[in-house]
Scaffold this active site. Structure first.
Site, PDB file in Angstrom:
ATOM      1  N   ASP A  67       0.806  -1.221   0.000  1.00 26.48           N
ATOM      2  CA  ASP A  67       0.000   0.000   0.000  1.00 26.48           C
ATOM      3  C   ASP A  67       0.840   1.273   0.000  1.00 26.48           C
ATOM      4  O   ASP A  67       2.061   1.225   0.190  1.00 26.48           O
ATOM      5  CB  ASP A  67      -0.974  -0.010   1.201  1.00 26.48           C
ATOM      6  CG  ASP A  67      -0.307  -0.486   2.490  1.00 26.48           C
ATOM      7  OD1 ASP A  67       0.927  -0.403   2.591  1.00 26.48           O
ATOM      8  OD2 ASP A  67      -1.030  -0.945   3.393  1.00 26.48           O
ATOM      9  N   ASN A 136      -7.740  -3.312  14.111  1.00 25.02           N
ATOM     10  CA  ASN A 136      -9.114  -3.574  13.656  1.00 25.02           C
ATOM     11  C   ASN A 136      -9.185  -4.756  12.689  1.00 25.02           C
ATOM     12  O   ASN A 136     -10.220  -5.000  12.080  1.00 25.02           O
ATOM     13  CB  ASN A 136      -9.702  -2.325  12.996  1.00 25.02           C
ATOM     14  CG  ASN A 136      -8.944  -1.918  11.734  1.00 25.02           C
ATOM     15  OD1 ASN A 136      -7.984  -2.571  11.341  1.00 25.02           O
ATOM     16  ND2 ASN A 136      -9.378  -0.844  11.098  1.00 25.02           N
ATOM     17  N   HIS A 138      -7.327  -5.096   9.927  1.00 23.07           N
ATOM     18  CA  HIS A 138      -7.021  -4.831   8.512  1.00 23.07           C
ATOM     19  C   HIS A 138      -5.732  -5.541   8.098  1.00 23.07           C
ATOM     20  O   HIS A 138      -4.841  -5.782   8.898  1.00 23.07           O
ATOM     21  CB  HIS A 138      -7.014  -3.333   8.178  1.00 23.07           C
ATOM     22  CG  HIS A 138      -5.855  -2.535   8.679  1.00 23.07           C
ATOM     23  ND1 HIS A 138      -5.920  -1.169   8.881  1.00 23.07           N
ATOM     24  CD2 HIS A 138      -4.579  -2.885   9.005  1.00 23.07           C
ATOM     25  CE1 HIS A 138      -4.744  -0.740   9.293  1.00 23.07           C
ATOM     26  NE2 HIS A 138      -3.918  -1.748   9.383  1.00 23.07           N
ATOM     27  N   GLU A 143      -9.719  -2.182   5.176  1.00 21.94           N
ATOM     28  CA  GLU A 143     -10.390  -1.955   6.449  1.00 21.94           C
ATOM     29  C   GLU A 143     -11.616  -2.867   6.589  1.00 21.94           C
ATOM     30  O   GLU A 143     -12.081  -3.441   5.594  1.00 21.94           O
ATOM     31  CB  GLU A 143     -10.814  -0.480   6.539  1.00 21.94           C
ATOM     32  CG  GLU A 143      -9.662   0.522   6.355  1.00 21.94           C
ATOM     33  CD  GLU A 143      -8.726   0.610   7.569  1.00 21.94           C
ATOM     34  OE1 GLU A 143      -8.619  -0.359   8.347  1.00 21.94           O
ATOM     35  OE2 GLU A 143      -8.071   1.674   7.712  1.00 21.94           O
TER      36      GLU A 143
HETATM   37  P1  PGA Z   1       2.098  -1.778  12.626  1.00 24.46           P
HETATM   38  O1  PGA Z   1       0.915  -1.723  11.585  1.00 24.46           O
HETATM   39  O2  PGA Z   1       3.057  -2.789  12.095  1.00 24.46           O
HETATM   40  O3  PGA Z   1       2.684  -0.394  12.618  1.00 24.46           O
HETATM   41  O4  PGA Z   1       1.488  -2.176  13.928  1.00 24.46           O
HETATM   42  C1  PGA Z   1       0.365  -2.910  11.131  1.00 24.46           C
HETATM   43  C2  PGA Z   1      -0.832  -2.607  10.274  1.00 24.46           C
HETATM   44  O5  PGA Z   1      -1.527  -1.608  10.539  1.00 24.46           O
HETATM   45  O6  PGA Z   1      -1.096  -3.375   9.336  1.00 24.46           O
END
Ligand code: PGA
Length: 243
Positions: A67, A136, A138, A143
């Site tokens: 992304d 959450n 994702h 999302e």
């Molecule tokens: P993080 O993010 O590795 O910074 O916890 C993971 C994500 O949001 O997919």
């Protein structure tokens, strides 16, 4: 899913490095799907060290990132392009034209999404996709509520994601509200998936992933339907099962 339980972030990163170095060294032309965020930083740091010790080369590696924020230039300190360059690509022997990160300031964002899909197909698909997980649920920036059939697309970020990522920006107002993300189907088409999970902020998500139903309300749940997923998860993320 093959679940590997480890003590902490360092052990997760260590195991993930062994896993990735093994795949890079055993595939002829490895196609890797890569993730940003705090979770894979330790993996990338250790891969750089392995590269410096001549234990792994990126000469034949092609990469696709999950992304990118919409509206951030490549040289923006918070762009995922910049993250990948700083944390990995500038320190290994990868050819620039083998690196694919969606362009969040493309004039035609829909076309940019289609290009990302087309390039993945042209490379023969992703051999190993590295994933983190959002609180959450994702994966990528898909999302809750995202269709399991989605391909690379433009997404509106959840309020919880904007809040979680605000730590990297001067203020929450600066956090982009949209991103380009590989879709869930794109991720599921990867031949193999490595999901890294660390820390107590992921404890709820871990419980839902391991014990919840498969539902579009919790995007990572779809991984249970993939036949080749390894989850490396640390004790803090598994805290719920002791309590
Ligand atoms: P993080 O993010 O590795 O910074 O916890 C993971 C994500 O949001 O997919």
């Amino acid at each position: 899913m093959n679940v590997i339980k480890v003590k902490d972030y360092d052990e997760m990163s260590e195991k993930a490095t062994e896993f990735m170095v093994d795949r890079i060294n055993s595939l002829k032309n490895p196609v890797l799907g890569l993730a940003t965020g705090s979770t894979p930083e330790g993996l990338y740091q250790r891969i750089i060290e392995k590269h410096q010790q001549d234990e792994v080369s990126f000469k034949n590696v092609t990469t696709f990132n999950l992304d990118e924020y919409v509206g951030l230039e490549q040289n923006d300190p918070n762009s995922y392009y910049n993250f990948m360059n700083e944390k990995l690509f500038s320190q290994v022997d990868i050819a620039a034209d083998r690196v694919h990160i969606p362009n969040g300031v493309a004039a035609d964002l829909e076309k940019e999404c289609m290009e990302h899909e087309r390039a993945i197909e042209q490379a023969g698909g992703i051999d190993v996709q590295v994933l983190g997980i959002g609180g959450n649920g994702h994966i990528g920036f898909n999302e809750p509520g995202t269709s399991f059939d989605s391909k690379t697309h433009i997404v509106d970020l959840d309020e919880s994601t904007i809040q979680a990522n605000a730590r990297f920006f001067h203020s929450i107002e600066e956090v982009p509200t949209q991103a380009i993300s590989m879709g869930i189907e794109t991720i599921m088409n990867s031949k193999e998936i490595l999901l890294l999970v660390s820390g107590e902020t992921k404890a709820d998500a871990t419980a839902k992933l391991l014990h919840g139903d498969i539902s579009e309300d919790f995007p990572a749940s779809i991984l249970k339907k993939h036949e080749n997923v390894t989850v490396i998860v640390d004790e803090a993320a598994l805290e719920w099962c002791r309590g």
